[in-house]
Design a protein around this motif. Structure first.
Motif, PDB file in Angstrom:
ATOM      1  N   ARG A 255       0.936  -1.294   0.022  1.00 16.44           N
ATOM      2  CA  ARG A 255       0.040   0.008   0.072  1.00 16.44           C
ATOM      3  C   ARG A 255       0.743   1.287  -0.178  1.00 16.44           C
ATOM      4  O   ARG A 255       1.730   1.400   0.824  1.00 16.44           O
ATOM      5  CB  ARG A 255      -0.814   0.170   1.285  1.00 16.44           C
ATOM      6  N   PRO A 256       0.686   2.365  -0.909  1.00 15.62           N
ATOM      7  CA  PRO A 256       1.441   3.477  -0.908  1.00 15.62           C
ATOM      8  C   PRO A 256       1.257   4.109   0.688  1.00 15.62           C
ATOM      9  O   PRO A 256       0.103   4.464   0.986  1.00 15.62           O
ATOM     10  CB  PRO A 256       0.665   4.464  -1.705  1.00 15.62           C
ATOM     11  N   ALA A 257       2.587   4.450   1.037  1.00 20.57           N
ATOM     12  CA  ALA A 257       2.826   5.120   2.265  1.00 20.57           C
ATOM     13  C   ALA A 257       2.764   6.682   2.160  1.00 20.57           C
ATOM     14  O   ALA A 257       3.760   7.352   2.121  1.00 20.57           O
ATOM     15  CB  ALA A 257       4.082   4.843   2.965  1.00 20.57           C
ATOM     16  N   VAL A 258       1.752   7.201   1.893  1.00 20.77           N
ATOM     17  CA  VAL A 258       1.540   8.745   1.411  1.00 20.77           C
ATOM     18  C   VAL A 258       0.404   9.390   2.550  1.00 20.77           C
ATOM     19  O   VAL A 258       0.025   8.535   3.467  1.00 20.77           O
ATOM     20  CB  VAL A 258       1.062   8.809   0.154  1.00 20.77           C
ATOM     21  N   GLY A 259       0.769  10.600   2.520  1.00 23.85           N
ATOM     22  CA  GLY A 259      -0.420  11.279   3.397  1.00 23.85           C
ATOM     23  C   GLY A 259      -1.542  11.097   2.902  1.00 23.85           C
ATOM     24  O   GLY A 259      -2.382  10.410   2.893  1.00 23.85           O
TER      25      GLY A 259
ATOM     26  N   VAL B  42       7.923   1.738  -1.586  1.00 26.91           N
ATOM     27  CA  VAL B  42       9.073   1.794  -0.554  1.00 26.91           C
ATOM     28  C   VAL B  42       9.346   3.556  -0.391  1.00 26.91           C
ATOM     29  O   VAL B  42       9.499   4.172  -1.246  1.00 26.91           O
ATOM     30  CB  VAL B  42      10.294   1.201  -0.941  1.00 26.91           C
ATOM     31  N   ASN B  43       9.542   3.627   0.988  1.00 25.15           N
ATOM     32  CA  ASN B  43       9.883   4.746   1.099  1.00 25.15           C
ATOM     33  C   ASN B  43      11.658   5.030   1.189  1.00 25.15           C
ATOM     34  O   ASN B  43      12.398   4.356   1.894  1.00 25.15           O
ATOM     35  CB  ASN B  43       9.490   5.315   2.410  1.00 25.15           C
ATOM     36  N   ALA B  44      12.090   5.958   0.249  1.00 20.30           N
ATOM     37  CA  ALA B  44      13.515   5.997  -0.009  1.00 20.30           C
ATOM     38  C   ALA B  44      14.043   7.160   0.595  1.00 20.30           C
ATOM     39  O   ALA B  44      15.032   7.726   0.037  1.00 20.30           O
ATOM     40  CB  ALA B  44      13.791   5.663  -1.610  1.00 20.30           C
TER      41      ALA B  44
END
Length: 711
Positions: A41-45, A106-108
């Protein structure tokens, strides 16, 4: 033998040979083995309600999934807050929901997040616990494990590496690769192609005006109209992050909901960055990337950590200017050394460009341009003790870019580019001495613009300087009055005669009272006022004022000064035939020779004197001599200024009159038709000069004769 161990230590005792292999992990076991909660799942705000104006880039991304093959890497680059993650988010959903791909996110943003996220990807793709433990413990290369598993995946996939603003960590260990089984998308602020070999770069910028307005209406549909939203979008520079925060603020108000008009008014009153960030979700995580006041601070902190503080100082210096194109040459001046070593300017600017904090553009002049919200954010976070040096440096750089002695000439695109920066610096405010220097620079810039024929920008610059400096310096300050006088001169050239007369009378009156009738500034306003009066039918007053100006300039500046000679040359256009023939005025007819002797044949005042001398010869019915004089003057004007320059058109109109008087009606009509068209194009069809030229042309065609007040 006794042994003793503390904390996690151990004691081993043996009576025979023993080989022990033991691995130690120092730190919290929970943190060391922890990874993201999900890579599916996209880790976005805050996800966009509707993604606006990204159809072209999304189509390009979607087309990469058509053949169900991979091997491609896309890099979405742009400044912070421009919506790169939102584009990746939309493509992620398309690929996973409509294209049956496995989506991996992935948060890079940092080394730890990248490593843990990529190992979680390996686990998702089937890596065994032992393989993952070995990679975590450094017993096998983590990147190799991840890409081995991605290459062996039986399902096509999409991998998003979000916020990869430090590409060095991707390069260390070779985390960024391609695979025939999938597609990679990277979002980053780093624009330089050298970081992304083999990848397809896609710039993500701010939104078009209409789409930016729709973003606000999507988020706060009850707060105002699309037109009102567009006005707010303009104030926010159409930056998606700022628009999202503004829409969030408007939609979340409960006790006293604001309208879009109210929000716009607060922005105009100076409640910029702090107001915008009030739209952030109160209960959400305090991610600095979701706040305009902090999203760019991450990069600035990185500059400091890497030993490049000059990049931070340069951005703070740029924040003293306007969010408009700024000529690069302005930064390559010794005065920049007031803020940081000049030798570091190149490296600092390259760092800002690489991080998408500014961009290099060509508008006929090589410029850098920085987003307004970014500049406001940086300005608001600049330590107060650094402002004086930054303001002084910016003022000195602008001053160095303006000609010391502005002269008539063709349009200079760089001068026009400087005008909004002069106004921005005045708007920022400064101590009285710095403010006075800025007003002087702005007035000189307005003079230079005026003398290239850009009367509107000249007026905007001078008028803005007056309005923004009065509170600090006072309305009767010499430099404020000089700027106001320059504004009045520009109003005259714009054809706004009543305003010009009012401004110049008021300024001249104040200068005469404060400094005296023969003060150079008073005389300058007097010369400008007589031009207006001569064109509104007040010839006696204009002639009297011009004579007084000549007398004053002779006394204070001397007979050989360019301003004295210019005022004397103006007298040639004011006198009738009988007046020109009076003994006391006969010496005026030798004025071009005097100008050439004192100033040189190519000086602007000498050319103007020869032009006016041709008019006097025309009035005296010495048509052959007038024709020869104005022909030479016209050639010089065209060669030096261009055929469309205002005084070149004035000379062409006089040449047409002389042709007509000599009986060359066809040539006269042809010249006047060209003058009318060019004046209508440059000044407007209703400008008094255009109207007068049109009357002359009508007289020629109707075999009549009429003079017109066009000088």
């Amino acid at each position: 033998m006794d042994g003793h161990a503390e904390d996690g230590g151990r004691v081993y005792q043996s009576s025979r040979d023993q080989h022990i292999s033991e691995y130690h992990y120092h730190g919290s076991e929970e943190l060391g083995l922890a990874g993201p909660d999900s890579v599916r799942r996209p880790a976005v705000g805050r996800a966009p309600v509707v993604l606006r104006d990204r159809a072209e880039v999304l189509e390009r991304l979607r087309s990469s999934t058509a053949a169900r093959r991979g091997g491609r890497a896309f890099v979405l680059h742009g400044m912070g807050g421009c919506g790169k993650t939102a584009v990746a988010y939309a493509f992620f959903h398309f690929a996973t929901e409509g294209n049956s791909r496995v989506g991996l996110w992935v948060n890079a943003s940092d080394r730890a997040s990248l490593r843990s996220g990529m190992l979680a990807v390996a686990a998702d793709r089937g890596a065994a616990d032992g393989e993952l433990l070995a990679a975590r413990n450094g017993l096998r290369p983590g990147a190799d494990l991840v890409w081995e598993r991605l290459n062996r995946s039986t399902e096509p996939w999409l991998l998003v590496l979000d916020n990869a603003d430090d590409p060095e960590i991707l390069r260390d260990g070779s985390w960024l690769r391609t695979s025939p089984n999938g597609i990679v998308v990277v979002t980053t602020r780093r624009a330089a192609p050298r970081w992304w070999p083999g990848a397809e770069l896609q710039y993500i910028g701010v939104l078009p005006r209409d789409d930016a307005a729709r973003v606000l209406c999507d988020l706060a549909p009850q707060s105002g109209t699309l037109k009102q939203a567009a006005e707010i979008a303009d104030k926010l520079g159409r930056l998606p992050l700022a628009l999202t925060l503004a829409g969030g603020f408007l939609s979340h108000q409960v006790l006293a909901p604001w309208t879009m008009d109210a929000y716009r008014r607060h922005l105009e009153e100076g409640e910029g960055v702090e107001l915008i960030d009030q739209g952030a979700d109160i209960l959400s995580d305090d991610d600095p990337r979701h706040l305009v006041a902090r999203t760019w601070q991450l990069t600035l902190d990185g500059f400091e950590a890497r030993g490049l503080p000059e990049a931070v100082t340069l951005l703070r210096l740029l924040a003293r200017f306007a969010p408009e194109p700024l000529p690069v040459s302005l930064l390559n001046h010794p005065e920049v050394g007031r803020a940081f070593p000049r030798a570091r300017t190149e490296a600092a600017l390259r760092a800002l460009l690489d991080q998408s904090l500014t961009e290099l553009i060509d508008v006929g002049v090589r410029c850098v341009q920085t987003h307004g919200v970014l500049l406001d954010s940086v300005a608001s976070a600049t330590p107060p003790e650094k402002l004086a040096v930054l303001s002084t440096t910016a003022g000195k750089l602008l001053n160095a870019a303006v000609p010391e002695q502005p002269d008539a000439g063709p349009e200079d695109p760089q001068l026009r580019l400087l005008s909004p920066h002069a106004i921005a610096m005045l708007r920022h405010g400064a101590p009285p001495q710095t403010m006075a220097e800025l007003v002087g620079t702005a007035t000189r810039l307005a003079t230079a613009l005026h003398r290239t024929g850009d009367y509107l920008t000249a007026w905007e610059t001078a008028h803005g300087a007056v309005q923004l400096s009065r509170e600090t310096l006072g309305a009767e300050h010499r430099l404020v009055l000089a700027a106001d006088s320059r504004a009045g001169r520009a109003l005259f050239r714009l054809g706004r005669y009543p305003e010009a007369e009012r401004v110049l009378r008021q300024v001249r009156g104040a200068q005469e009272q404060l400094f005296g009738a023969d003060d150079p500034d008073t005389l300058d306003s007097s010369h400008g006022l007589q031009l207006v009066l001569g064109n509104v039918g007040k010839r006696p007053e204009a002639l009297s004022l011009l004579r007084a100006t000549i007398t004053g300039r002779l006394g204070s500046l001397g007979p050989a000064h360019p301003l004295t000679l210019r005022s004397r040359a103006s007298l040639l256009t004011m006198l009738s035939k009988s007046e020109l023939e009076m003994p006391e005025n006969v010496p005026l007819l030798s004025l071009p020779t005097d100008c050439e002797r004192h100033l040189g044949a190519d000086h602007t005042v000498t050319l103007g004197a020869r032009h006016n001398h041709a008019w006097a010869l025309y009035v005296l019915h010495q048509l052959r001599a007038a024709d020869e004089e104005i022909r030479l003057v016209s050639e010089m004007y065209e060669q030096r200024f261009g055929a469309d320059y205002p005084i070149a058109l004035s000379a062409q109109q006089l040449h047409a009159r002389i042709h007509y008087r000599l009986g060359n009606v066809e040539a006269a009509v042809g010249l006047m038709d060209e003058v009318v068209q060019k004046r209508a194009s440059s000044l407007g069809p209703d400008h008094p000069f255009t109207t007068a030229s049109r009357r002359v042309l009508a007289d020629f065609r109707g075999n009549g004769q009429r003079t017109c007040p066009d000088r």
